[in-house]
Write a protein that holds these residues in place. Sequence first.
Motif, PDB file in Angstrom:
ATOM      1  N   LEU A  15      27.112  24.413  -6.535  1.00 27.34           N
ATOM      2  CA  LEU A  15      27.654  25.529  -5.786  1.00 27.34           C
ATOM      3  C   LEU A  15      28.051  24.976  -4.439  1.00 27.34           C
ATOM      4  O   LEU A  15      27.011  24.519  -3.751  1.00 27.34           O
ATOM      5  CB  LEU A  15      26.679  26.964  -5.591  1.00 27.34           C
ATOM      6  N   ILE A  16      29.374  24.656  -4.112  1.00 20.97           N
ATOM      7  CA  ILE A  16      29.751  24.256  -2.818  1.00 20.97           C
ATOM      8  C   ILE A  16      29.771  25.559  -1.589  1.00 20.97           C
ATOM      9  O   ILE A  16      30.687  26.425  -2.025  1.00 20.97           O
ATOM     10  CB  ILE A  16      31.074  23.504  -2.805  1.00 20.97           C
ATOM     11  N   LEU A  17      29.423  25.392  -0.578  1.00 21.32           N
ATOM     12  CA  LEU A  17      29.379  26.682   0.458  1.00 21.32           C
ATOM     13  C   LEU A  17      29.771  25.820   1.871  1.00 21.32           C
ATOM     14  O   LEU A  17      29.245  24.610   2.008  1.00 21.32           O
ATOM     15  CB  LEU A  17      27.994  27.454   0.626  1.00 21.32           C
ATOM     16  N   GLU A  18      30.511  26.481   2.459  1.00 25.41           N
ATOM     17  CA  GLU A  18      30.775  26.157   3.876  1.00 25.41           C
ATOM     18  C   GLU A  18      29.867  26.925   4.675  1.00 25.41           C
ATOM     19  O   GLU A  18      29.590  28.055   4.404  1.00 25.41           O
ATOM     20  CB  GLU A  18      32.242  26.264   4.410  1.00 25.41           C
ATOM     21  N   ASP A  19      29.540  26.664   5.907  1.00 25.06           N
ATOM     22  CA  ASP A  19      28.576  27.398   6.596  1.00 25.06           C
ATOM     23  C   ASP A  19      28.955  28.669   7.322  1.00 25.06           C
ATOM     24  O   ASP A  19      27.867  29.295   8.094  1.00 25.06           O
ATOM     25  CB  ASP A  19      27.974  26.504   7.973  1.00 25.06           C
ATOM     26  N   ASP A  20      30.219  29.101   7.203  1.00 28.83           N
ATOM     27  CA  ASP A  20      30.699  30.538   7.438  1.00 28.83           C
ATOM     28  C   ASP A  20      30.814  31.310   6.215  1.00 28.83           C
ATOM     29  O   ASP A  20      31.344  32.364   6.481  1.00 28.83           O
ATOM     30  CB  ASP A  20      31.816  30.633   8.127  1.00 28.83           C
ATOM     31  N   PHE A  21      30.076  31.153   5.270  1.00 27.36           N
ATOM     32  CA  PHE A  21      30.081  32.159   3.928  1.00 27.36           C
ATOM     33  C   PHE A  21      29.236  33.387   4.280  1.00 27.36           C
ATOM     34  O   PHE A  21      28.292  33.236   5.134  1.00 27.36           O
ATOM     35  CB  PHE A  21      29.634  31.549   2.692  1.00 27.36           C
TER      36      PHE A  21
END
Length: 285
Positions: free
Chosen positions: A124-130
């Motif tokens: 699972l790839i996330l950016e820190d504004d999810f």
Amino acid sequence: MIIVEIISQIIIMKIQDYHAIYINLEQDKEKNKRVQQMLNALKIKNTRLDAVYGKNLKDASYRNKLANILDVDKQQMTPEFWLNRSNFKTMCRDQNALYGKIGCYLSHALALKTALDKGLNKVLILEDDFDPLENINQQFTIPQNADIFYLGGSFFHQTNSPVDPRTPHFKIDISKLKMCGTFAYILPSRQKILDTYNVFMSVFNSGKSHDKHKDWRTGEIKLRAQAADFMYINHFQTNGNAYVINPVRIAHKEIGSNIQNNRKKYKIGHFMTDTHKNKLSSYFS
């Protein structure tokens, strides 16, 4: 058990079945704190990925370190390489905004490499504004042929009724909609992680750059890089199997982006329908 059940080539999963790699700039310490609190509360195993700050490519020691990590020639990490339109496709004329897009692209390449180096079979790839929504813990299904499975994104509708809003997930048809944004997506197998990594790293290949090619996923030809979400749109959404969960499980929180935000300009939203937008609230509100 990681795979709970397989029915008719559909895999039933839950969010905790995935190791998350989240992308976060060193200077964004409050965002990092916020992400850690959310992932810990959700009991999601995770790894922080130190994001690439595009402007730092002007610094030789920074870019040389990055070149070593990605195992590419140091000249391929210079501003001259990335500002060359034959290597990075863009209509952006603002150099500061362009560095942000380049940094985002390289950050996702590093996230993919991290997943491979850690031996993950899915990620699972996330950016820190999810922003997880209240339905984040509900089970979901992923078609076995999926290259990428979006848990959230920015809907760019090409038509008024792109899909049946009742379906639990749908395959992207770019004649009906495109999925912008890269703040929450799953690569469901090690092969799909490798395929995606090959696509992102192909910009470093020698030879003529291509915006499309029949062998686009092999990593053997040079693909011109562009904003990370457009790499997914122009390759995986156009020629592969890209799916979106419905309704979305993750939205985007406006807490200061490090890249140019064009969502208002192009009327792009994070929900497929107004009903979903009005019904679903943040899990951590």
